[in-house]
Write a protein that holds these residues in place. Structure first.
Motif, PDB file in Angstrom:
ATOM      1  N   GLU A  63       1.322  -1.220   0.227  1.00 14.70           N
ATOM      2  CA  GLU A  63       0.239   0.064  -0.618  1.00 14.70           C
ATOM      3  C   GLU A  63       0.312   1.403   0.607  1.00 14.70           C
ATOM      4  O   GLU A  63       0.312   1.950  -0.907  1.00 14.70           O
ATOM      5  CB  GLU A  63      -1.385   0.000   1.165  1.00 14.70           C
ATOM      6  N   LYS A  64       2.176   1.429   0.734  1.00 17.30           N
ATOM      7  CA  LYS A  64       3.114   2.414   0.416  1.00 17.30           C
ATOM      8  C   LYS A  64       3.321   2.515  -0.798  1.00 17.30           C
ATOM      9  O   LYS A  64       3.687   3.430  -0.584  1.00 17.30           O
ATOM     10  CB  LYS A  64       4.052   2.220   1.729  1.00 17.30           C
ATOM     11  N   TRP A  66       2.106   1.727  -3.382  1.00 18.10           N
ATOM     12  CA  TRP A  66       1.259   2.399  -4.293  1.00 18.10           C
ATOM     13  C   TRP A  66       1.311   3.802  -4.084  1.00 18.10           C
ATOM     14  O   TRP A  66       0.506   4.138  -5.195  1.00 18.10           O
ATOM     15  CB  TRP A  66      -0.320   1.522  -3.972  1.00 18.10           C
ATOM     16  N   ARG A  67       0.821   3.723  -2.828  1.00 15.02           N
ATOM     17  CA  ARG A  67       0.955   5.329  -2.954  1.00 15.02           C
ATOM     18  C   ARG A  67       2.128   5.963  -3.354  1.00 15.02           C
ATOM     19  O   ARG A  67       1.405   7.520  -3.652  1.00 15.02           O
ATOM     20  CB  ARG A  67       0.593   5.740  -1.192  1.00 15.02           C
ATOM     21  N   GLU A  68       3.223   5.646  -3.396  1.00 14.00           N
ATOM     22  CA  GLU A  68       4.080   6.509  -3.305  1.00 14.00           C
ATOM     23  C   GLU A  68       4.271   6.821  -5.042  1.00 14.00           C
ATOM     24  O   GLU A  68       4.174   7.672  -5.328  1.00 14.00           O
ATOM     25  CB  GLU A  68       5.073   5.754  -2.888  1.00 14.00           C
ATOM     26  N   ASN A  70       1.370   6.645  -7.188  1.00  9.05           N
ATOM     27  CA  ASN A  70       0.043   7.085  -6.932  1.00  9.05           C
ATOM     28  C   ASN A  70       0.646   8.754  -7.151  1.00  9.05           C
ATOM     29  O   ASN A  70      -0.038   9.309  -8.142  1.00  9.05           O
ATOM     30  CB  ASN A  70      -1.248   6.995  -6.476  1.00  9.05           C
TER      31      ASN A  70
END
Length: 123
Positions: A63-64, A66-68, A70
């Motif tokens: 998730e970290k 993916w956030r980066e 994005n």
């Protein structure tokens, strides 16, 4: 984990028969089996808990990541993010119409012949 061959197992059985005795051996084996079952259940529960924690940690890392990614994509293309994208999906109005009650039956349905409602064989 334990490398017990046939000869070692035979020695253990002979010692158990001599020390415990043939009369009490079934009770001792039953007790040992219960203890082994409890140990296996506890170790399985412990193992599943550890695997769950590992999966959760991996999910947090993903998730970290993916956030980066994005945030990087949004920083590279700020104009596309500000403009609303054209969608081929229908708007909310047609969806509301689909939930409306169905139209009344056509008038031709009333012109069909009616069957008598009496008991069978009473004619």
């Amino acid at each position: 984990m334990f490398d017990i061959g046939a000869t070692e197992l035979l020695v253990i059985v002979i010692v158990a028969v001599i020390v415990i005795g043939p009369k009490d051996l079934p009770l001792a084996l039953r007790t040992a089996g219960r203890w082994m079952g409890k140990i296996r259940r506890v170790s399985g529960h412990f193992r599943s808990g550890i695997e769950t924690m590992i999966r959760e940690a991996e999910m947090e890392e993903m998730e970290k990541k993916w956030r980066e990614q994005n945030a990087k994509i949004m920083a590279e293309h700020p104009a596309e993010a500000a403009e609303p994208a054209e969608s081929t999906e229908p708007t909310a109005a047609p969806a509301a119409e689909s939930r409306a009650e169905p139209p009344a039956s056509p008038p031709e349905a009333d012109d069909q012949p009616k069957l008598p409602l009496g008991k069978p064989g009473s004619e």
